[in-house]
Design a protein around this motif. Structure first.
Motif, mmCIF file in Angstrom:
data_model
loop_
_atom_site.group_PDB
_atom_site.id
_atom_site.type_symbol
_atom_site.label_atom_id
_atom_site.label_comp_id
_atom_site.label_asym_id
_atom_site.label_seq_id
_atom_site.Cartn_x
_atom_site.Cartn_y
_atom_site.Cartn_z
ATOM 1 N N SER A 1 -10.857 3.941 -7.408
ATOM 2 C CA SER A 1 -9.645 4.735 -7.260
ATOM 3 C C SER A 1 -8.454 3.915 -7.750
ATOM 4 C CB SER A 1 -9.438 5.161 -5.803
ATOM 5 O OG SER A 1 -9.274 4.032 -4.969
ATOM 6 N N MET A 2 -7.326 4.570 -7.932
ATOM 7 C CA MET A 2 -6.203 3.913 -8.586
ATOM 8 C C MET A 2 -4.888 4.428 -8.024
ATOM 9 S SD MET A 2 -5.607 3.816 -12.741
ATOM 10 C CE MET A 2 -5.628 5.614 -12.863
ATOM 11 N N VAL A 3 -3.987 3.502 -7.732
ATOM 12 C CA VAL A 3 -2.606 3.825 -7.393
ATOM 13 C C VAL A 3 -1.761 3.255 -8.525
ATOM 14 C CG1 VAL A 3 -0.716 3.518 -5.765
ATOM 15 C CG2 VAL A 3 -3.079 3.700 -4.932
ATOM 16 N N THR A 4 -0.813 4.027 -9.043
ATOM 17 C CA THR A 4 -0.078 3.571 -10.212
ATOM 18 C C THR A 4 1.426 3.727 -10.034
ATOM 19 O OG1 THR A 4 -0.025 5.718 -11.350
ATOM 20 C CG2 THR A 4 -1.997 4.348 -11.658
ATOM 21 N N THR A 5 2.142 2.907 -10.782
ATOM 22 C CA THR A 5 3.587 3.023 -10.860
ATOM 23 C C THR A 5 4.036 2.461 -12.200
ATOM 24 O OG1 THR A 5 5.711 2.432 -9.854
ATOM 25 C CG2 THR A 5 3.972 0.773 -9.754
ATOM 26 N N ALA A 6 5.132 2.988 -12.714
ATOM 27 C CA ALA A 6 5.731 2.435 -13.924
ATOM 28 C C ALA A 6 6.618 1.246 -13.599
ATOM 29 C CB ALA A 6 6.551 3.507 -14.639
ATOM 30 N N GLU A 7 6.823 0.993 -12.309
ATOM 31 C CA GLU A 7 7.716 -0.080 -11.882
ATOM 32 C C GLU A 7 7.090 -1.457 -12.102
ATOM 33 O OE1 GLU A 7 8.818 0.449 -7.826
ATOM 34 O OE2 GLU A 7 9.517 2.504 -8.123
ATOM 35 N N THR A 8 7.958 -2.434 -12.276
ATOM 36 C CA THR A 8 7.566 -3.837 -12.307
ATOM 37 C C THR A 8 7.306 -4.302 -10.873
ATOM 38 O OG1 THR A 8 8.857 -4.300 -14.292
ATOM 39 C CG2 THR A 8 8.410 -6.165 -12.828
ATOM 40 N N PRO A 9 6.275 -5.118 -10.643
ATOM 41 C CA PRO A 9 6.019 -5.577 -9.277
ATOM 42 C C PRO A 9 7.132 -6.496 -8.782
ATOM 43 C CG PRO A 9 4.592 -6.729 -10.823
ATOM 44 C CD PRO A 9 5.274 -5.638 -11.589
ATOM 45 N N THR A 10 7.570 -6.259 -7.559
ATOM 46 C CA THR A 10 8.574 -7.095 -6.895
ATOM 47 C C THR A 10 8.152 -7.257 -5.433
ATOM 48 O OG1 THR A 10 9.933 -5.227 -6.153
ATOM 49 C CG2 THR A 10 10.400 -6.134 -8.361
ATOM 50 N N PRO A 11 8.709 -8.232 -4.736
ATOM 51 C CA PRO A 11 8.406 -8.338 -3.303
ATOM 52 C C PRO A 11 8.748 -7.055 -2.542
ATOM 53 C CG PRO A 11 9.416 -10.363 -4.078
ATOM 54 C CD PRO A 11 9.512 -9.378 -5.213
ATOM 55 N N GLU A 12 9.766 -6.338 -3.037
ATOM 56 C CA GLU A 12 10.193 -5.122 -2.348
ATOM 57 C C GLU A 12 9.197 -3.976 -2.519
ATOM 58 O OE1 GLU A 12 13.128 -7.956 -2.551
ATOM 59 O OE2 GLU A 12 12.225 -6.992 -4.331
ATOM 60 N N ASN A 13 8.606 -3.839 -3.719
ATOM 61 C CA ASN A 13 7.663 -2.731 -3.908
ATOM 62 C C ASN A 13 6.208 -3.168 -3.799
ATOM 63 O OD1 ASN A 13 6.944 -3.888 -6.384
ATOM 64 N ND2 ASN A 13 8.102 -2.417 -7.603
ATOM 65 N N ALA A 14 5.994 -4.373 -3.264
ATOM 66 C CA ALA A 14 4.621 -4.835 -3.022
ATOM 67 C C ALA A 14 3.903 -3.931 -2.033
ATOM 68 C CB ALA A 14 4.621 -6.273 -2.514
ATOM 69 N N THR A 15 4.665 -3.180 -1.234
ATOM 70 C CA THR A 15 4.054 -2.269 -0.261
ATOM 71 C C THR A 15 3.241 -1.169 -0.949
ATOM 72 O OG1 THR A 15 6.137 -1.036 -0.215
ATOM 73 C CG2 THR A 15 5.784 -2.676 1.518
ATOM 74 N N LEU A 16 3.534 -0.914 -2.226
ATOM 75 C CA LEU A 16 2.749 0.075 -2.970
ATOM 76 C C LEU A 16 1.290 -0.335 -3.067
ATOM 77 C CD1 LEU A 16 5.212 0.811 -5.935
ATOM 78 C CD2 LEU A 16 4.742 2.289 -3.964
ATOM 79 N N ALA A 17 1.041 -1.641 -2.963
ATOM 80 C CA ALA A 17 -0.317 -2.170 -3.084
ATOM 81 C C ALA A 17 -1.031 -2.283 -1.739
ATOM 82 C CB ALA A 17 -0.284 -3.534 -3.764
ATOM 83 N N GLN A 18 -0.442 -1.724 -0.691
ATOM 84 C CA GLN A 18 -1.054 -1.848 0.632
ATOM 85 C C GLN A 18 -2.478 -1.308 0.624
ATOM 86 O OE1 GLN A 18 0.982 0.261 3.765
ATOM 87 N NE2 GLN A 18 0.093 -1.022 5.343
ATOM 88 N N GLY A 19 -3.394 -2.136 1.078
ATOM 89 C CA GLY A 19 -4.798 -1.745 1.150
ATOM 90 C C GLY A 19 -5.572 -1.939 -0.137
ATOM 91 N N CYS A 20 -4.904 -2.379 -1.204
ATOM 92 C CA CYS A 20 -5.575 -2.610 -2.491
ATOM 93 C C CYS A 20 -5.871 -4.105 -2.641
ATOM 94 C CB CYS A 20 -4.711 -2.140 -3.654
ATOM 95 S SG CYS A 20 -4.390 -0.363 -3.683
ATOM 96 N N ARG A 21 -7.126 -4.445 -2.706
ATOM 97 C CA ARG A 21 -7.470 -5.851 -2.931
ATOM 98 C C ARG A 21 -7.210 -6.275 -4.364
ATOM 99 N NH1 ARG A 21 -12.928 -8.101 -1.596
ATOM 100 N NH2 ARG A 21 -13.808 -6.211 -2.537
#
Length: 331
Positions: A31-51
């Motif tokens: 499965s896949m979660v995606t964003t066009a955003e650059t990774p930052t400490p602030e949007n690291a929450t988008l990766a919650q649960g993704c190893r």
């Protein structure tokens, strides 16, 4: 059946990468979660649960890695050959595995030749003059690659492929690398770095960026080169000391440059910065020279390379999940 894992994909481009991601994650049951955003400490929450996290050339420093680790990330893959933008020491300390995705060498090798020819034939000046409806010839006379001695620094996959391609132009080719290889030796003469600097009319860079190679092209190196030397860089911006290059262009020591990469490019390239004030004085200066060609890290950009980068970034994750040998892992 392999347990379904989720991949967090940052900087996803819908117009070229998404179809390949959908194809290969579907093939492997991911499965896949995606964003066009650059990774930052602030949007690291988008990766919650993704190893597994998939990025491009944006910096992955300690604060970002720590933030991703807290969300469960244990593996980061960059969809690029280079991985100098990732803090490997921090990743090792945190227990985050890191992988890259080398692609076929032809695209970059071909683009390197394109930049060589553009520099030798004064293409920046030709285009400026043509667009201004000035169709005169004075000052535009070019040089032929067949008459050049070309120095290739770095003979990995790309440098070696470039050397092979150069045989078709009939130029003399010199090479330097810490670890010479038999394939490159078929068509190039390995020499010391000092000899390459001294005898080359055109020097092209294909080395990785690390502590040993950062600013390898500096004032001292330029002093050893021929007056009017042409420099081409499709490797990493950090290989050239930009201040030394600008000085070389001002004095005529450097007769031209073809740069697909420059220092401090990560906040600019691949973003739409129209209508913005760009705080990159060196880039503005480089763009002002009629004998310099600057492009925005495009040498890799072919259909074949994009598919390979996506495919192999996914395949490396699959190998990690299955506990198999991962040829793309770097630490």
């Amino acid at each position: 059946m392999m347990k379904q894992e989720c991949i967090m994909v940052y900087n996803l481009r819908d117009f070229d990468e998404r179809p390949y991601f959908e194809e290969y994650t579907g093939e492997y049951g991911l499965s896949m979660v995606t964003t066009a955003e650059t990774p930052t400490p602030e949007n690291a929450t988008l990766a919650q649960g993704c190893r597994y996290v998939n990025i491009i050339t944006t910096p992955a420093d300690r604060p970002l890695l720590e933030a991703l680790y807290q969300q469960g990330t244990r593996y980061i893959v960059t969809r690029t050959i280079g991985y100098d933008h990732i803090d490997l020491d921090a990743a090792k300390e945190l227990g985050i595995r890191v992988a890259n995705t080398p692609y076929g060498p032809d695209g970059v090798a071909e683009y390197t030749i394109l930049l060589m020819l553009m520099c030798l034939r004064n293409m920046t000046s030709i285009r400026h003059r043509y667009l201004g409806q000035d169709f005169t010839l004075k000052g535009l006379i070019g040089r032929e690659l067949s008459q050049m001695t070309v120095g290739v620094i770095g003979t990995g996959r790309i440098g070696t492929r470039l050397i092979s391609m150069l045989t078709g132009f009939g130029c003399r080719t010199l090479a330097y690398a810490p670890h010479p290889n038999a394939e490159a030796k078929k068509h190039a003469e390995y020499v010391s770095l000092e000899t390459l600097y001294r005898e080359s009319d055109l020097i092209t860079l294909h080395a990785p960026a690390n502590a040993e190679t950062t600013h390898m092209i500096n004032e001292d190196a330029l002093a050893q080169m021929k007056n009017g030397v042409i420099l081409v860089n499709t490797g990493r911006g950090a290989l050239i000391d930009t201040a030394a290059l600008l000085h070389g262009l001002d004095t005529g020591k450097v007769g031209g440059a073809g740069l697909d990469v420059i220092e401090e490019e990560s906040d600019l390239y691949y973003y739409d910065r129209r209508e913005e004030l760009l705080h990159h004085r060196d880039m503005a200066l480089l763009n002002s020279y009629p004998n310099v060609v600057v492009t925005h890290h495009m040498a890799f950009y072919t259909r074949q390379c994009v598919e390979t980068m996506v495919r192999d970034s996914v395949r490396g994750i699959v190998a990690d999940i299955q506990g198999l040998k991962n040829p793309w892992r770097v630490c």
